[in-house]
Motif scaffolding. Structure first.
Motif, PDB file in Angstrom:
ATOM      1  N   LEU A 100      -4.155   2.915   4.118  1.00 10.06           N
ATOM      2  CA  LEU A 100      -3.145   2.850   4.972  1.00 10.06           C
ATOM      3  C   LEU A 100      -3.986   3.535   6.348  1.00 10.06           C
ATOM      4  CD1 LEU A 100      -0.170   4.164   3.201  1.00 10.06           C
ATOM      5  CD2 LEU A 100      -0.307   1.862   4.413  1.00 10.06           C
ATOM      6  N   ILE A 101      -4.964   4.465   6.223  1.00 13.37           N
ATOM      7  CA  ILE A 101      -5.469   5.073   7.476  1.00 13.37           C
ATOM      8  C   ILE A 101      -6.330   3.861   8.010  1.00 13.37           C
ATOM      9  CG2 ILE A 101      -7.211   6.463   7.919  1.00 13.37           C
ATOM     10  CD1 ILE A 101      -5.805   8.427   6.447  1.00 13.37           C
ATOM     11  N   ILE A 148       7.700  -2.742  11.283  1.00 13.46           N
ATOM     12  CA  ILE A 148       6.655  -2.288  10.837  1.00 13.46           C
ATOM     13  C   ILE A 148       7.027  -0.631  10.065  1.00 13.46           C
ATOM     14  CG2 ILE A 148       4.658  -0.786  11.504  1.00 13.46           C
ATOM     15  CD1 ILE A 148       3.863  -3.098  13.437  1.00 13.46           C
ATOM     16  N   ARG A 149       7.964  -0.013  10.752  1.00 14.73           N
ATOM     17  CA  ARG A 149       8.501   1.142   9.916  1.00 14.73           C
ATOM     18  C   ARG A 149       9.367   0.709   8.706  1.00 14.73           C
ATOM     19  NH1 ARG A 149      10.598   6.347  13.148  1.00 14.73           N
ATOM     20  NH2 ARG A 149      11.304   7.564  11.650  1.00 14.73           N
ATOM     21  N   TYR A 150      10.031  -0.203   8.862  1.00 17.58           N
ATOM     22  CA  TYR A 150      10.720  -0.535   7.567  1.00 17.58           C
ATOM     23  C   TYR A 150       9.498  -0.839   6.475  1.00 17.58           C
ATOM     24  CZ  TYR A 150      12.455  -3.562   4.157  1.00 17.58           C
ATOM     25  OH  TYR A 150      12.845  -4.419   2.872  1.00 17.58           O
ATOM     26  N   ALA A 151       8.627  -1.708   6.643  1.00 18.97           N
ATOM     27  CA  ALA A 151       7.504  -1.984   5.611  1.00 18.97           C
ATOM     28  C   ALA A 151       6.976  -0.741   5.080  1.00 18.97           C
ATOM     29  CB  ALA A 151       6.661  -2.965   6.547  1.00 18.97           C
ATOM     30  N   ALA A 152       6.505   0.060   6.136  1.00 16.45           N
ATOM     31  CA  ALA A 152       5.752   1.160   5.864  1.00 16.45           C
ATOM     32  C   ALA A 152       6.602   2.281   4.819  1.00 16.45           C
ATOM     33  CB  ALA A 152       5.187   1.968   6.776  1.00 16.45           C
ATOM     34  N   GLU A 153       7.938   2.326   5.185  1.00 13.01           N
ATOM     35  CA  GLU A 153       8.829   3.235   4.475  1.00 13.01           C
ATOM     36  C   GLU A 153       9.164   2.625   2.989  1.00 13.01           C
ATOM     37  OE1 GLU A 153      10.874   5.662   8.079  1.00 13.01           O
ATOM     38  OE2 GLU A 153      11.981   3.846   7.136  1.00 13.01           O
ATOM     39  N   ALA A 154       9.128   1.057   3.133  1.00 15.13           N
ATOM     40  CA  ALA A 154       9.533   0.306   1.719  1.00 15.13           C
ATOM     41  C   ALA A 154       8.954   1.070   0.342  1.00 15.13           C
ATOM     42  CB  ALA A 154       9.308  -0.888   1.852  1.00 15.13           C
ATOM     43  N   GLU A 189       0.722  -1.242  -0.043  1.00 12.29           N
ATOM     44  CA  GLU A 189       0.091  -0.102   0.079  1.00 12.29           C
ATOM     45  C   GLU A 189       0.728   1.321  -0.033  1.00 12.29           C
ATOM     46  OE1 GLU A 189      -3.161   0.095  -0.702  1.00 12.29           O
ATOM     47  OE2 GLU A 189      -3.458  -1.995  -0.778  1.00 12.29           O
ATOM     48  N   SER A 190       2.124   1.152   0.621  1.00 10.44           N
ATOM     49  CA  SER A 190       3.043   2.368   0.537  1.00 10.44           C
ATOM     50  C   SER A 190       3.435   2.436  -0.783  1.00 10.44           C
ATOM     51  CB  SER A 190       3.909   2.411   1.739  1.00 10.44           C
ATOM     52  OG  SER A 190       4.912   1.623   1.515  1.00 10.44           O
ATOM     53  N   ALA A 191       3.992   1.607  -1.331  1.00 11.22           N
ATOM     54  CA  ALA A 191       4.095   1.498  -2.661  1.00 11.22           C
ATOM     55  C   ALA A 191       3.149   2.088  -3.665  1.00 11.22           C
ATOM     56  CB  ALA A 191       4.458   0.069  -3.400  1.00 11.22           C
ATOM     57  N   ARG A 192       1.635   1.538  -3.588  1.00 15.23           N
ATOM     58  CA  ARG A 192       0.637   2.086  -4.422  1.00 15.23           C
ATOM     59  C   ARG A 192       0.548   3.776  -4.137  1.00 15.23           C
ATOM     60  NH1 ARG A 192      -2.218  -2.569  -2.896  1.00 15.23           N
ATOM     61  NH2 ARG A 192      -2.377  -3.928  -4.810  1.00 15.23           N
ATOM     62  N   LEU A 193       0.816   4.103  -2.977  1.00 16.01           N
ATOM     63  CA  LEU A 193       0.604   5.651  -2.661  1.00 16.01           C
ATOM     64  C   LEU A 193       1.822   6.272  -3.377  1.00 16.01           C
ATOM     65  CD1 LEU A 193      -1.063   7.201  -0.488  1.00 16.01           C
ATOM     66  CD2 LEU A 193       0.827   7.014   1.107  1.00 16.01           C
ATOM     67  N   HIS A 194       3.154   5.576  -3.951  1.00 20.00           N
ATOM     68  CA  HIS A 194       3.852   6.446  -4.389  1.00 20.00           C
ATOM     69  C   HIS A 194       3.880   6.015  -5.899  1.00 20.00           C
ATOM     70  CE1 HIS A 194       5.008   7.275  -0.434  1.00 20.00           C
ATOM     71  NE2 HIS A 194       5.881   7.903  -0.621  1.00 20.00           N
ATOM     72  N   ASN A 195       2.755   5.344  -6.439  1.00 19.31           N
ATOM     73  CA  ASN A 195       2.264   5.127  -7.797  1.00 19.31           C
ATOM     74  C   ASN A 195       3.633   3.782  -8.166  1.00 19.31           C
ATOM     75  OD1 ASN A 195       0.496   7.018  -8.337  1.00 19.31           O
ATOM     76  ND2 ASN A 195       2.047   8.292  -8.041  1.00 19.31           N
ATOM     77  N   VAL A 196       3.861   2.911  -7.146  1.00 18.47           N
ATOM     78  CA  VAL A 196       4.563   1.806  -7.752  1.00 18.47           C
ATOM     79  C   VAL A 196       3.828   0.634  -7.592  1.00 18.47           C
ATOM     80  CG1 VAL A 196       6.489   0.257  -6.808  1.00 18.47           C
ATOM     81  CG2 VAL A 196       6.745   2.718  -6.359  1.00 18.47           C
ATOM     82  N   ALA A 220      11.248   8.096  -3.087  1.00 16.52           N
ATOM     83  CA  ALA A 220      10.828   9.295  -2.444  1.00 16.52           C
ATOM     84  C   ALA A 220      11.337   9.443  -1.104  1.00 16.52           C
ATOM     85  CB  ALA A 220       9.106   9.303  -2.656  1.00 16.52           C
ATOM     86  N   ASP A 221      10.808  10.633  -0.115  1.00 18.11           N
ATOM     87  CA  ASP A 221      11.059  10.589   0.901  1.00 18.11           C
ATOM     88  C   ASP A 221      10.458  10.072   1.730  1.00 18.11           C
ATOM     89  OD1 ASP A 221      11.914  11.582   3.437  1.00 18.11           O
ATOM     90  OD2 ASP A 221      10.748  13.513   3.327  1.00 18.11           O
ATOM     91  N   PRO A 222      10.920   8.995   2.581  1.00 16.47           N
ATOM     92  CA  PRO A 222      10.192   8.109   3.463  1.00 16.47           C
ATOM     93  C   PRO A 222       9.701   8.588   4.995  1.00 16.47           C
ATOM     94  CG  PRO A 222      12.423   7.339   3.523  1.00 16.47           C
ATOM     95  CD  PRO A 222      12.528   8.556   2.994  1.00 16.47           C
ATOM     96  N   ALA A 223       9.996  10.048   5.139  1.00 13.03           N
ATOM     97  CA  ALA A 223       9.894  10.546   6.296  1.00 13.03           C
ATOM     98  C   ALA A 223       8.461  10.639   6.585  1.00 13.03           C
ATOM     99  CB  ALA A 223      10.429  11.885   6.407  1.00 13.03           C
ATOM    100  N   PRO A 224       7.539  10.863   5.801  1.00 14.99           N
ATOM    101  CA  PRO A 224       5.993  10.855   6.372  1.00 14.99           C
ATOM    102  C   PRO A 224       5.558   9.481   6.612  1.00 14.99           C
ATOM    103  CG  PRO A 224       6.124  12.391   4.328  1.00 14.99           C
ATOM    104  CD  PRO A 224       7.543  11.340   4.460  1.00 14.99           C
ATOM    105  N   LEU A 225       5.749   8.497   5.863  1.00 12.62           N
ATOM    106  CA  LEU A 225       5.638   7.234   5.987  1.00 12.62           C
ATOM    107  C   LEU A 225       6.185   6.608   7.486  1.00 12.62           C
ATOM    108  CD1 LEU A 225       3.759   5.224   4.365  1.00 12.62           C
ATOM    109  CD2 LEU A 225       4.482   7.153   3.050  1.00 12.62           C
ATOM    110  N   GLY A 226       7.497   7.064   7.537  1.00 19.04           N
ATOM    111  CA  GLY A 226       7.803   6.660   8.594  1.00 19.04           C
ATOM    112  C   GLY A 226       7.330   7.362  10.176  1.00 19.04           C
TER     113      GLY A 226
END
Lengths: 289, 289
Positions: free
Chosen positions: B277-278, B183-189, B51-58, B196-202
Motif C-alpha cells: 500500500l505504501i 479511493i477512500r471507500y476502496a482502501a477502507e473496504a 491489498e487492504s483486505a490482505r493487510l487485515h488477513n482477508v 476491523a476499524d477502517p479509520a487508519p486506512l481512511g
C-alpha cells in the motif's frame, strides 16, 4: 378507501420518505433536479411494494424504504430515457423534462444519483435483517441492469436503428425487460420482506406489467396529451411496432383485459385481502395517463 | 514482487471476475461497451481493496467481488464524465471514449449498467455475512452518490459555468468528492470485510486521494499525451483553477510529497506488512499516466 385514495396515501408516504433523504443534502442543482424528477408520478411501483408487504403482514413503516427505493430507481430511468440521445422527450408528467429545465449534464448526474439513492435506501435497517436487505439489493440489480431494464432499453434502441418492425414475441420480450422487470420486483418485494414465496406476486406482476405496457401503447394512439402529460402519437410517427400496430385496437384491449384476469387469478389464494392489488391491476388498463 | 507486478497481478484477478459477470449476458452493444469501458485501466481502486483486505488477513478470493465492484463503479463514472454534455472527452486510456466508439445512447446505458453491476457484485455471498455486504453497499452508495462522487462532479460543473476560479479549499472539497471518496471507500473496504476499524486506512486514503489528484493536475501540464492516453493541457485551455495553477509546479509537487508521507504514517502500525500500500501511494505521484 377507494383505490385512488389508497394510491395517493401510499404515494404521500413514499414522497415523505424520499424528501427525508434529500432534505439534508447540499443545495446543488443536481439535488433540485433529483427532487423534481421524483415528483408528479402516480407512484404505482411504490404502491405495489407497500401493498404486497401488507398482504404478507409486513407493516408499511417497515417496507417504506423499499417503496421509496423503487420510485427512485424508476425516476432515474425516466430522466435518462428522456435525454436527447435516448428518446428525446421534452415533456414528462405534464412538465418539462429534467434536461430541458436544467441541462443535459445535470440530467445525467441526477439520474446517476437517483440510481445510487435507490440502492442506498435498501440499506435502511428498518427493512429488517441484513439477509433481507441484501436479497432486495440483488433483486433490484437484476431487475434494473443489463439483464432487465437496461437490456430492454438497449433492445428498443437496436430495434429503432435496425429499421425493421419487431414481432409480437420480440416486443413482449423487450417490455418484460424495459418496464416489466421493475414492476415485478416491486410486487415481489413484499414477499421478500416477509421471507415468503414471491412466485404468486411474480405471476400477478408479469401479467400486470404487460397489460400496463399494452395500455401505454393504447394511450399513445387514443390518449389526450393534456391528460397523459406527455406527447402522444410518437410511436406511429416513428413507424415503431407496438402492441396496437400488431394486434389492432380491439385486439390490444382484449389482450390487456385477459392479462388482468390472469393477474387476479394469481392472487386468488388471498381472497378479498388482495383487493387493493386487484384494483391496481384494473386501474392500469383504465387509466387516462 | 515489485509494485507494478503486484498491481498487474491484482488487476488480472479483478478483470477475470468482471468478465465472469459479463460473459453469460446477451450479445448486445451495451454489453460490449461495458466490457470496453472496464478495459485498460490501472486497476488502482481494485488493488486498494485487495491489498487492504490482505493487510487485515482477508484472502483475495473473499475480497474479489468488492474489488471488481469498485472498478465497475469507477468505469461507470468515467463513461458518463466523458460524455459530450459533461467533460466531452474523445480519448481515454489511449482509446476512443465509449460514446465515440458507439454512440451517446450506448454510453449512457453502459454507464448506467456498470453502476448497477457495481452494487450487484456486492451481493456476492463470497464476501461474507450479509451484515458485511450490506455495510459495503451503504458505503459505496455514500461514496458514489450525491454526497460523494456525483456531488464532486456537480461542483466541478458549477465552477466551470460560474466563470470564476475556485480557491484551494474549494478544489480540495471538490476533489474529496469527485475522486477522493471512491479511493477512500476502496482502501477502507478491506477493514470492513474483516470487521476491523477502517479509520487508519481512511486516513491513508484521504492523503493518497488528494496526492493522486494533484499529480493528475501535474500530468495535465507536464504529461505526454502518448503516455497518459488522454488529452493534456485541457485545464489551462479552459482557464480552470487546479492545484498547479494555485500552488505552482513546485508547490504542487511538494504538497503531493507531503501527503504521501502522511499516507505512510497512517500505516505505520502495520510495519513492513503495509509495503504494497505504501508503494501504491508512492506510485501515485510518480506515474506517467
Amino acid at each position: 378507501m377507494s383505490f385512488p385514495e389508497r394510491l395517493a396515501r401510499d404515494a404521500a408516504l413514499v414522497a415523505a420518505r424520499l424528501e427525508a433523504e434529500l432534505a439534508p443534502r447540499a443545495e446543488q442543482p443536481v439535488i433540485h433536479a433529483m427532487r423534481y424528477a421524483l415528483r408528479g408520478g402516480k407512484g404505482l411501483r411504490g404502491f405495489l411494494v407497500l401493498e404486497s408487504a401488507r398482504l404478507h403482514n409486513v407493516a408499511p413503516e417497515r417496507a417504506l424504504a423499499a417503496a421509496a427505493s423503487v420510485e427512485a430507481l424508476h425516476a432515474y430511468s425516466l430522466v435518462h430515457d428522456d435525454l436527447p440521445a435516448m428518446d428525446d422527450d421534452d415533456l414528462r408528467r405534464g412538465q418539462p423534462t429534467v434536461h430541458v429545465k436544467w441541462d443535459e449534464a445535470t440530467a445525467i448526474l441526477a439520474g446517476d444519483a437517483l440510481q445510487t439513492l435507490a440502492f442506498e435506501l435498501l440499506t435502511d435497517p428498518a427493512l429488517g435483517p441484513a439477509e433481507v436487505r441484501i436479497a432486495l439489493v440483488a433483486r433490484l440489480a437484476k431487475a434494473s441492469g443489463a439483464e432487465g431494464m437496461v437490456l430492454g432499453q438497449a433492445l428498443d434502441i437496436a430495434a429503432e436503428s435496425a429499421g425493421r418492425a419487431l414481432t409480437l414475441d420480440e416486443i413482449t420480450a423487450l417490455q418484460a425487460g424495459k418496464t416489466g422487470a421493475l414492476i415485478r420486483y416491486a410486487a415481489e418485494a413484499g414477499a421478500v420482506l416477509a421471507g415468503a414465496d414471491p412466485a404468486p406476486l411474480g405471476e400477478y406482476a408479469r401479467a400486470l406489467g404487460l397489460a400496463f405496457q399494452i395500455h401505454d401503447d393504447l394511450l399513445d394512439v387514443e390518449g389526450d396529451p393534456d391528460a397523459t402529460g406527455k406527447r402522444t402519437g410518437k410511436d406511429a410517427g416513428r413507424g415503431k411496432a407496438t402492441f396496437v400496430s400488431l394486434l389492432g385496437l380491439d385486439g390490444a384491449r382484449a389482450r390487456a383485459q385477459a392479462l388482468i384476469r390472469e393477474a387476479e387469478a394469481a392472487l386468488a389464494p388471498w381472497g378479498e385481502r388482495a383487493l387493493p392489488l386487484i384494483e391496481a391491476a384494473r386501474f392500469t388498463i383504465t387509466r387516462q395517463a
